[in-house]
Design a protein around this motif. Structure first.
Motif, PDB file in Angstrom:
ATOM      1  N   SER A   8      13.167  14.106  62.927  1.00 59.45           N
ATOM      2  CA  SER A   8      14.322  14.825  62.403  1.00 59.45           C
ATOM      3  C   SER A   8      15.588  13.994  62.561  1.00 59.45           C
ATOM      4  CB  SER A   8      14.463  16.198  63.065  1.00 59.45           C
ATOM      5  OG  SER A   8      14.371  16.071  64.438  1.00 59.45           O
ATOM      6  N   GLU A   9      16.346  13.991  61.471  1.00 61.84           N
ATOM      7  CA  GLU A   9      17.642  13.304  61.397  1.00 61.84           C
ATOM      8  C   GLU A   9      17.599  11.882  61.935  1.00 61.84           C
ATOM      9  OE1 GLU A   9      20.525  16.020  63.089  1.00 61.84           O
ATOM     10  OE2 GLU A   9      19.505  17.659  62.060  1.00 61.84           O
ATOM     11  N   LEU A  10      16.586  11.139  61.464  1.00 63.70           N
ATOM     12  CA  LEU A  10      16.422   9.760  61.926  1.00 63.70           C
ATOM     13  C   LEU A  10      17.356   8.815  61.197  1.00 63.70           C
ATOM     14  CD1 LEU A  10      12.711   8.618  62.092  1.00 63.70           C
ATOM     15  CD2 LEU A  10      14.248   9.274  63.948  1.00 63.70           C
ATOM     16  N   PHE A  11      18.032   7.973  61.966  1.00 62.70           N
ATOM     17  CA  PHE A  11      18.851   6.902  61.394  1.00 62.70           C
ATOM     18  C   PHE A  11      18.400   5.605  62.041  1.00 62.70           C
ATOM     19  CE2 PHE A  11      22.602   8.819  59.209  1.00 62.70           C
ATOM     20  CZ  PHE A  11      22.326  10.151  59.447  1.00 62.70           C
ATOM     21  N   PHE A  12      18.329   4.547  61.247  1.00 62.64           N
ATOM     22  CA  PHE A  12      17.976   3.255  61.818  1.00 62.64           C
ATOM     23  C   PHE A  12      18.700   2.149  61.060  1.00 62.64           C
ATOM     24  CE2 PHE A  12      15.604  -0.688  61.906  1.00 62.64           C
ATOM     25  CZ  PHE A  12      15.479  -0.884  63.269  1.00 62.64           C
ATOM     26  N   ASP A  13      19.116   1.117  61.804  1.00 63.86           N
ATOM     27  CA  ASP A  13      19.798  -0.022  61.197  1.00 63.86           C
ATOM     28  C   ASP A  13      19.334  -1.305  61.877  1.00 63.86           C
ATOM     29  OD1 ASP A  13      21.514  -1.610  59.849  1.00 63.86           O
ATOM     30  OD2 ASP A  13      23.351  -0.621  60.530  1.00 63.86           O
ATOM     31  N   ARG A  69      15.340  12.179  66.274  1.00 61.28           N
ATOM     32  CA  ARG A  69      14.284  12.492  67.229  1.00 61.28           C
ATOM     33  C   ARG A  69      12.916  12.431  66.557  1.00 61.28           C
ATOM     34  NH1 ARG A  69      13.662  15.709  71.915  1.00 61.28           N
ATOM     35  NH2 ARG A  69      11.826  17.049  71.759  1.00 61.28           N
ATOM     36  N   ILE A  70      11.959  11.849  67.257  1.00 59.67           N
ATOM     37  CA  ILE A  70      10.584  11.841  66.768  1.00 59.67           C
ATOM     38  C   ILE A  70       9.733  12.570  67.805  1.00 59.67           C
ATOM     39  CG2 ILE A  70       8.580  10.402  66.167  1.00 59.67           C
ATOM     40  CD1 ILE A  70      10.607   8.144  65.506  1.00 59.67           C
ATOM     41  N   THR A  71       8.894  13.481  67.318  1.00 56.85           N
ATOM     42  CA  THR A  71       8.016  14.213  68.229  1.00 56.85           C
ATOM     43  C   THR A  71       6.575  13.985  67.813  1.00 56.85           C
ATOM     44  OG1 THR A  71       9.708  15.908  68.237  1.00 56.85           O
ATOM     45  CG2 THR A  71       7.648  16.504  69.274  1.00 56.85           C
ATOM     46  N   ARG A  75       5.477  16.202  72.175  1.00 59.98           N
ATOM     47  CA  ARG A  75       6.333  15.495  73.139  1.00 59.98           C
ATOM     48  C   ARG A  75       7.180  14.478  72.397  1.00 59.98           C
ATOM     49  NH1 ARG A  75       2.264  12.986  77.364  1.00 59.98           N
ATOM     50  NH2 ARG A  75       4.056  12.088  78.414  1.00 59.98           N
ATOM     51  N   SER A  76       8.402  14.247  72.888  1.00 62.07           N
ATOM     52  CA  SER A  76       9.270  13.293  72.191  1.00 62.07           C
ATOM     53  C   SER A  76       8.711  11.884  72.376  1.00 62.07           C
ATOM     54  CB  SER A  76      10.693  13.377  72.724  1.00 62.07           C
ATOM     55  OG  SER A  76      10.798  12.628  73.905  1.00 62.07           O
ATOM     56  N   LEU A  77       8.977  11.040  71.374  1.00 60.82           N
ATOM     57  CA  LEU A  77       8.457   9.677  71.408  1.00 60.82           C
ATOM     58  C   LEU A  77       9.025   8.905  72.607  1.00 60.82           C
ATOM     59  CD1 LEU A  77       6.729   7.591  70.115  1.00 60.82           C
ATOM     60  CD2 LEU A  77       8.458   7.207  68.398  1.00 60.82           C
ATOM     61  N   THR A  78      10.271   9.187  72.940  1.00 60.37           N
ATOM     62  CA  THR A  78      10.896   8.526  74.091  1.00 60.37           C
ATOM     63  C   THR A  78      10.091   8.812  75.356  1.00 60.37           C
ATOM     64  OG1 THR A  78      12.886   9.337  73.001  1.00 60.37           O
ATOM     65  CG2 THR A  78      13.195   8.175  75.077  1.00 60.37           C
ATOM     66  N   GLU A  79       9.677  10.071  75.495  1.00 62.50           N
ATOM     67  CA  GLU A  79       8.892  10.465  76.663  1.00 62.50           C
ATOM     68  C   GLU A  79       7.514   9.775  76.648  1.00 62.50           C
ATOM     69  OE1 GLU A  79       9.109  14.755  77.188  1.00 62.50           O
ATOM     70  OE2 GLU A  79       7.183  14.655  78.243  1.00 62.50           O
ATOM     71  N   TRP A  80       6.869   9.796  75.475  1.00 65.67           N
ATOM     72  CA  TRP A  80       5.573   9.114  75.344  1.00 65.67           C
ATOM     73  C   TRP A  80       5.683   7.660  75.793  1.00 65.67           C
ATOM     74  CZ3 TRP A  80       0.806  10.700  74.820  1.00 65.67           C
ATOM     75  CH2 TRP A  80       0.527  11.900  74.163  1.00 65.67           C
ATOM     76  N   LEU A  81       6.733   6.976  75.258  1.00 65.14           N
ATOM     77  CA  LEU A  81       6.812   5.534  75.499  1.00 65.14           C
ATOM     78  C   LEU A  81       7.173   5.213  76.948  1.00 65.14           C
ATOM     79  CD1 LEU A  81       8.407   4.249  72.171  1.00 65.14           C
ATOM     80  CD2 LEU A  81       6.005   4.285  72.839  1.00 65.14           C
TER      81      LEU A  81
END
Ligand SMILES: Nc1ncnc2c1ncn2[C@@H]1O[C@H](COP(=O)(O)OP(=O)(O)OP(=O)(O)O)[C@@H](O)[C@H]1O
Ligand SMILES: [Mg+2]
Length: 262
Positions: A8-13, A69-71, A75-81
């Motif tokens: 959701s609401e992903l931004f990347f540069d 945020r990626i789930t 679980r959030s990807l940050t938590e997974w990683l």
């Protein structure tokens, strides 16, 4: 239907370090919202440079978003990683466009095929496992002692698929898996992927610049243009009633290529 993966609401540069100088610079990916149900087949289409591979890299945790945020599996990807990096990578595998980019030319197939199990499960696979993985993609154990240059493009792509599946992932990302292959082999590899998807209950994310390919095998389609999702929905709906001019152009082009092929 359970949602396995959600962004959701992903931004990347890629040039985030320059953003301070020019806050209005365009993002590589902007405000991406996607949801993938477990067991679904999702196609990501869009022209070259639209951000398809970047989105796949983000969803697989190979690069990190600037915002959003990626789930995955609740679980959030940050938590997974940070807590279960290996398990996350085991459950999310990618096959790249060119097998040359996933198979080291200096290594025998046996060594390349064993790599994910060694890295992610920290064990050496048995000889019978290696042969079973190859059998699953229609190859015999003979190829184990060969080097990549001794095999055809189609065989190499099958090995890349076997290698990705060796760690029993939930999600298989296939980033332009057939564009380096000639047309007859393309169909074989696509059929193989669909067969494996059903046999192993995979969630399959298929990236292609060719809407005709995606529409043939995917239940859902996400259309990217200039780093944004311009259309997302069920394949039948997108193909029969595209919401944007861009998608309409892609749909018309895909009809024209299907006519040529038939
Ligand atoms: N490692 C990188 N560093 C800087 N910019 C990059 C990098 N990789 C891609 N880009 C840029 O990001 C944008 C999106 O690229 P991406 O590779 O995601 O597109 P794509 O839709 O996969 O294209 P293709 O169909 O050609 O594979 C492009 O403008 C590209 O030039
Ligand atoms: Mg790409």
């Amino acid at each position: 239907m359970t949602v396995l993966l959600e962004a959701s609401e992903l931004f990347f540069d890629y040039h985030a370090h320059l953003r301070r100088r020019d806050p209005n610079a365009s993002w590589t990916l902007r405000d991406i919202n996607v949801a993938m149900p477990a067991g679904s087949t999702v196609g990501i289409v869009g022209e070259s440079g639209s951000g398809k591979s970047t989105l796949v890299r983000l969803l697989c945790g190979l690069i990190v978003q600037s915002r959003g945020r990626i789930t995955f599996d609740g679980r959030s990807l940050t938590e997974w990683l940070s807590e279960d990096r290996r398990e996350f990578h085991r459950r999310n595998q990618i096959v790249f466009q060119s097998p040359a980019s996933s198979l080291d030319p200096r290594l025998r197939i046996k060594t390349s095929l064993s790599e994910p199990t060694k890295a992610l499960e920290q064990r050496k696979p048995e000889a019978t496992e290696l042969r079973n993985w190859l059998q699953d993609v229609g190859l015999s154990g003979e190829v184990l002692s060969r080097y990549p240059h001794q095999l055809s493009g189609g065989q190499l792509q099958r090995i890349a698929v076997a290698r990705a599946l060796s760690v029993r992932p939930d999600v298989l990302y296939a980033d332009e898996p057939t564009s380096a292959l000639d047309v007859s082999v393309q169909a074989q590899v696509l059929n193989l992927l669909m067969g494996l998807k059903h046999r192993h209950g995979l969630t399959l994310v298929l990236v292609s610049h060719d809407l005709a390919v995606v529409a043939r095998v995917c239940e859902q389609i996400i259309v990217l243009k200039d780093g944004q999702v311009v259309e997302a929905g069920g394949t039948a709906e997108v193909m029969s009633d595209p919401k944007t001019d861009y998608t309409r152009t892609l749909v018309e082009a895909s009809r024209a290529t299907s006519l040529v092929r038939t």
